[in-house]
Write a protein that holds these residues in place. Structure first.
Motif, short mmCIF file in Angstrom:
data_model
loop_
_atom_site.label_atom_id
_atom_site.label_comp_id
_atom_site.label_asym_id
_atom_site.label_seq_id
_atom_site.Cartn_x
_atom_site.Cartn_y
_atom_site.Cartn_z
N LEU A 141 13.96 2.73 14.39
CA LEU A 141 13.87 3.84 13.72
C LEU A 141 13.97 5.37 13.36
O LEU A 141 13.93 6.22 13.40
N GLY A 142 12.59 5.02 13.87
CA GLY A 142 11.39 6.44 13.85
C GLY A 142 10.63 6.12 12.02
O GLY A 142 10.94 5.48 11.05
N GLU A 143 9.24 7.56 12.71
CA GLU A 143 8.50 7.27 11.01
C GLU A 143 9.09 8.14 9.81
O GLU A 143 9.22 7.54 9.05
N ALA A 144 10.69 8.82 10.45
CA ALA A 144 11.15 9.12 9.16
C ALA A 144 11.84 8.38 8.75
O ALA A 144 12.07 9.11 6.71
N SER A 145 12.65 7.98 9.00
CA SER A 145 13.34 7.02 8.37
C SER A 145 12.80 5.84 7.52
O SER A 145 12.99 5.53 6.97
N LEU A 146 11.20 5.73 8.10
CA LEU A 146 10.57 4.41 7.72
C LEU A 146 9.92 4.49 6.48
O LEU A 146 10.04 4.30 5.13
N ARG A 200 0.91 2.28 4.89
CA ARG A 200 0.08 2.50 5.62
C ARG A 200 1.32 0.71 6.25
O ARG A 200 1.77 0.35 4.90
N VAL A 201 0.42 0.52 7.26
CA VAL A 201 1.32 -1.22 7.65
C VAL A 201 0.17 -2.59 7.55
O VAL A 201 -0.77 -1.58 8.03
N GLY A 202 -0.25 -3.56 6.51
CA GLY A 202 -0.75 -3.89 6.26
C GLY A 202 -0.78 -5.49 6.94
O GLY A 202 0.29 -5.70 8.45
N GLU A 203 -1.13 -6.57 6.50
CA GLU A 203 -1.07 -8.12 6.61
C GLU A 203 0.86 -8.62 6.65
O GLU A 203 1.60 -7.91 5.84
N ARG A 204 1.33 -9.16 7.92
CA ARG A 204 2.25 -9.24 8.51
C ARG A 204 3.52 -7.92 7.97
O ARG A 204 4.38 -8.31 8.13
N THR A 221 -13.00 -6.95 5.77
CA THR A 221 -13.01 -8.50 7.39
C THR A 221 -12.14 -8.14 8.55
O THR A 221 -12.64 -8.32 9.21
N GLY A 222 -11.13 -7.85 7.77
CA GLY A 222 -10.03 -8.63 8.74
C GLY A 222 -9.25 -7.16 9.93
O GLY A 222 -10.08 -6.63 9.83
N SER A 223 -8.01 -7.03 11.02
CA SER A 223 -8.11 -6.13 11.00
C SER A 223 -7.45 -4.64 10.24
O SER A 223 -6.92 -4.74 9.35
N ARG A 224 -7.98 -3.91 11.29
CA ARG A 224 -7.09 -2.49 10.51
C ARG A 224 -5.67 -2.26 9.90
O ARG A 224 -4.83 -3.28 10.50
N CYS A 225 -5.67 -1.42 9.10
CA CYS A 225 -3.94 -1.32 8.60
C CYS A 225 -3.68 0.32 9.61
O CYS A 225 -4.27 1.42 9.78
N TRP A 226 -2.66 0.55 10.57
CA TRP A 226 -1.67 1.14 10.80
C TRP A 226 -1.33 1.93 10.08
O TRP A 226 -0.35 1.33 8.91
N THR A 227 -0.71 3.98 10.45
CA THR A 227 0.16 3.85 9.46
C THR A 227 1.23 3.84 10.21
O THR A 227 1.10 3.65 11.28
N LEU A 228 2.10 4.93 9.76
CA LEU A 228 3.41 5.04 10.25
C LEU A 228 3.04 5.35 11.66
O LEU A 228 4.65 5.12 12.76
N GLU A 229 2.88 6.32 12.00
CA GLU A 229 3.00 7.19 12.95
C GLU A 229 2.19 6.03 14.50
O GLU A 229 2.50 5.91 15.25
#
Length: 233
Positions: free
Chosen positions: A75-80, A150-154, A197-205
């Motif tokens: 849906l894109g960053e703006a909608s998210l 940010r996008v975290g775990e799951r 210690t886990g995986s990094r978190c992503w930005t919406l972009e």
């Protein structure tokens, strides 16, 4: 939920490629208490006025039995960001619809280690953080803290904290250079949003661009993140 938004279903439209950027154009599916927000296909669907206004969407979510919202990154960053802001105000958790991979073993132990480490670092670095707050108030007065989705775990979306540094002063540039602006994210670790210690978190972009890559989300997230700017999508 849709019956509380739309008085009738006579106002139908054809979803076309040219108007898919409009927030009102999406497919909503209800599944066991979860609201799935997806990219529309070439089908007739009712127009949802509530999606034009965050206030209306918040009210609909608050008065619905929705337990969580799952949204498609296509849906894109703006909608998210629009849906994330509304869900936060309505106090509904929102997740990005992405492959989550296998569940890590000893997750509770890792969470405990993260919590202890974050608490220890906060106690150790609290004088530094207080000093930075004082310096920011003197040399760059304004908002101290910023929040970014940010996008975290799951795939869970959360607000990551940081010091507001717009690189307009020498102090802000110095803080950004040494990542001191990210020290408040230790509070996110305490809350369980992030891991040391886990995986990094992503930005919406990041999440939107990774979703466009041809191979699996997890593989590309690990191998292409540092080269997103150079990708031909």
């Amino acid at each position: 939920m849709t019956t509380s938004i739309i008085p009738t279903l006579q106002n139908l439209y054809d979803v076309t490629q040219e108007n898919q950027d409009n927030r009102g154009y999406c497919t909503l599916q209800w599944r066991r208490g979860k609201l799935l927000v997806k990219v529309p296909g070439q089908v007739k669907q009712p127009y949802l006025p509530a999606l034009d206004s965050k206030r209306s969407l918040v009210e609909c979510l608050q008065h619905s039995p929705v337990s969580l919202v799952s949204i498609d990154p296509k849906l894109g960053e703006a909608s998210l960001r629009f849906w994330a802001d509304a869900c936060e105000e309505a106090q509904k958790p929102i997740f990005l619809s992405i492959p989550t991979g296998k569940k890590l073993p000893f997750r509770q132990l890792q969470r405990l280690i993260d919590w202890i480490a974050a608490l220890g670092l906060l106690l150790l670095l609290s004088p530094v953080m207080l000093g930075l707050i004082v310096l920011m108030q003197v040399y760059s007065p304004g908002s101290l803290f910023c929040h970014e989705w940010r996008v975290g775990e799951r795939g869970k979306l959360f607000q990551a904290m940081s010091f507001c540094t717009y690189n307009t002063t020498s102090l802000e540039r110095w803080m950004s250079k040494y990542n001191l602006n990210n020290l408040p994210q230790l509070f996110n670790v305490l809350r369980g949003d992030m891991s040391l210690t886990g995986s990094r978190c992503w930005t919406l972009e990041d999440a939107v661009q990774l979703n466009k890559l041809p191979t699996s989300w997890e593989v590309e997230a690990q191998s292409h993140l540092l080269h997103l700017d150079g990708q031909t999508l």
